[in-house]
Write a protein that holds these residues in place. Structure first.
Motif, PDB file in Angstrom:
ATOM      1  N   ALA A  35      -5.908   6.014  -8.974  1.00 54.81           N
ATOM      2  CA  ALA A  35      -7.165   5.328  -9.109  1.00 54.81           C
ATOM      3  C   ALA A  35      -6.404   4.842  -7.242  1.00 54.81           C
ATOM      4  CB  ALA A  35      -6.051   3.810 -10.109  1.00 54.81           C
ATOM      5  N   ALA A  36      -5.863   4.729  -6.880  1.00 53.52           N
ATOM      6  CA  ALA A  36      -5.890   3.926  -5.036  1.00 53.52           C
ATOM      7  C   ALA A  36      -6.388   5.083  -4.667  1.00 53.52           C
ATOM      8  CB  ALA A  36      -4.079   4.032  -5.091  1.00 53.52           C
ATOM      9  N   LEU A  37      -6.015   6.668  -4.747  1.00 57.28           N
ATOM     10  CA  LEU A  37      -7.108   7.331  -3.954  1.00 57.28           C
ATOM     11  C   LEU A  37      -7.991   7.206  -4.000  1.00 57.28           C
ATOM     12  CD1 LEU A  37      -4.587  10.745  -5.074  1.00 57.28           C
ATOM     13  CD2 LEU A  37      -4.868   9.645  -2.742  1.00 57.28           C
ATOM     14  N   ARG A  38      -8.753   6.566  -5.309  1.00 54.51           N
ATOM     15  CA  ARG A  38     -10.486   7.128  -5.591  1.00 54.51           C
ATOM     16  C   ARG A  38     -10.783   5.244  -4.383  1.00 54.51           C
ATOM     17  NH1 ARG A  38      -9.768   8.034 -10.785  1.00 54.51           N
ATOM     18  NH2 ARG A  38      -9.107   5.658 -11.553  1.00 54.51           N
ATOM     19  N   ALA A  39      -9.804   4.618  -4.661  1.00 51.96           N
ATOM     20  CA  ALA A  39     -10.475   3.500  -3.469  1.00 51.96           C
ATOM     21  C   ALA A  39     -10.226   3.674  -2.017  1.00 51.96           C
ATOM     22  CB  ALA A  39      -9.258   2.266  -4.021  1.00 51.96           C
ATOM     23  N   ALA A  40      -9.094   4.474  -1.902  1.00 44.33           N
ATOM     24  CA  ALA A  40      -9.218   4.620  -0.482  1.00 44.33           C
ATOM     25  C   ALA A  40      -9.999   5.494   0.185  1.00 44.33           C
ATOM     26  CB  ALA A  40      -7.249   5.661  -0.051  1.00 44.33           C
TER      27      ALA A  40
END
Length: 227
Positions: A35-40
């Motif tokens: 989830a964090a990687l998608r946001a980044a």
């Protein structure tokens, strides 16, 4: 009761975790990491992976990004260096041993600052967030993903009780979202945090956008006029 963490405790704890970290936590943390990687990667560019640890997440970043990793634990970073070499991760610019509260990067160096499962374990969270904001470019984002402590109820009671024991493991289970919100208010260079649950509520993703100089000036003028 020991109420906070220090460098020696964190370094000792993560020296112990380094050989088994990927095995123990890889699958557990994976939904939050994704989830964090998608946001980044919706922002992309030059990304600081803060608390890079063993480099578990580095291969998942698109090669169009440029990555710099920092960590306070030398044994964890050795694992990350091995991973970069073994998997030929050419998009990784460097891996640095640094105290997060005193990073050696110039102001406005990164488009994104990513901190996965780390803000609750650094010795000085607010000072570390100040540094994240300093090295972030205006318009960029700090993206955190973490377990955050409950504000009330049985889980909050348990987390407060468990806090003393968790210190030896390098954790703050009682760390709440309010602490992040209050930091943003005091710091003044970022918008108030936006949060959402990920991984069926197991973790929380928190995002701070850094304001531009024009936005900060406009807000200061508005406050002055109101006063």
């Amino acid at each position: 009761m020991k109420t906070d963490l220090d460098h020696a405790t964190v370094q000792e704890a993560y020296a112990g975790w380094a050989p088994i970290y990927d095995i123990v936590f890889g699958a557990v943390f994976e939904p939050g990491r994704k989830a964090a990687l998608r946001a980044a990667e919706r922002i992309g560019g030059r990304i600081l992976d803060f608390g890079v640890g063993t480099g578990f997440a580095l291969p998942a970043y698109k090669r169009t990004n440029r990555l710099v990793g920092v960590d306070i634990s030398e044994p964890m970073l050795r694992k990350a260096h091995e991973k970069v070499a073994k998997e030929n991760l050419t998009h990784v610019e460097g891996l640095c041993l640094m105290d997060g509260a005193h990073m050696g990067f110039a102001d406005n160096s990164f488009d994104v600052v990513m901190a996965q499962f780390v803000i609750t374990v650094v010795p000085h969270p607010e000072e570390t967030l100040d540094e994240m904001a300093r090295v972030l470019k205006p318009g960029g984002e700090i993206i955190l993903v973490n377990h955050l402590g409950a504000e009330d109820g049985p889980r909050a009671v348990f987390e407060r009780w468990f806090a003393r024991r968790a210190r030896k493991l390098g954790w703050r289970p009682e760390f709440q979202f309010a602490r992040l919100h209050n930091w943003a208010v005091r710091n003044g260079s970022v918008d108030l945090p936006v949060k959402r649950d990920v991984a069926l509520g197991m973790y929380t993703m928190v995002r701070f956008r850094k304001r531009t100089e024009a936005e900060i000036a406009a807000m200061s003028e508005s406050v002055a006029l109101a006063g």
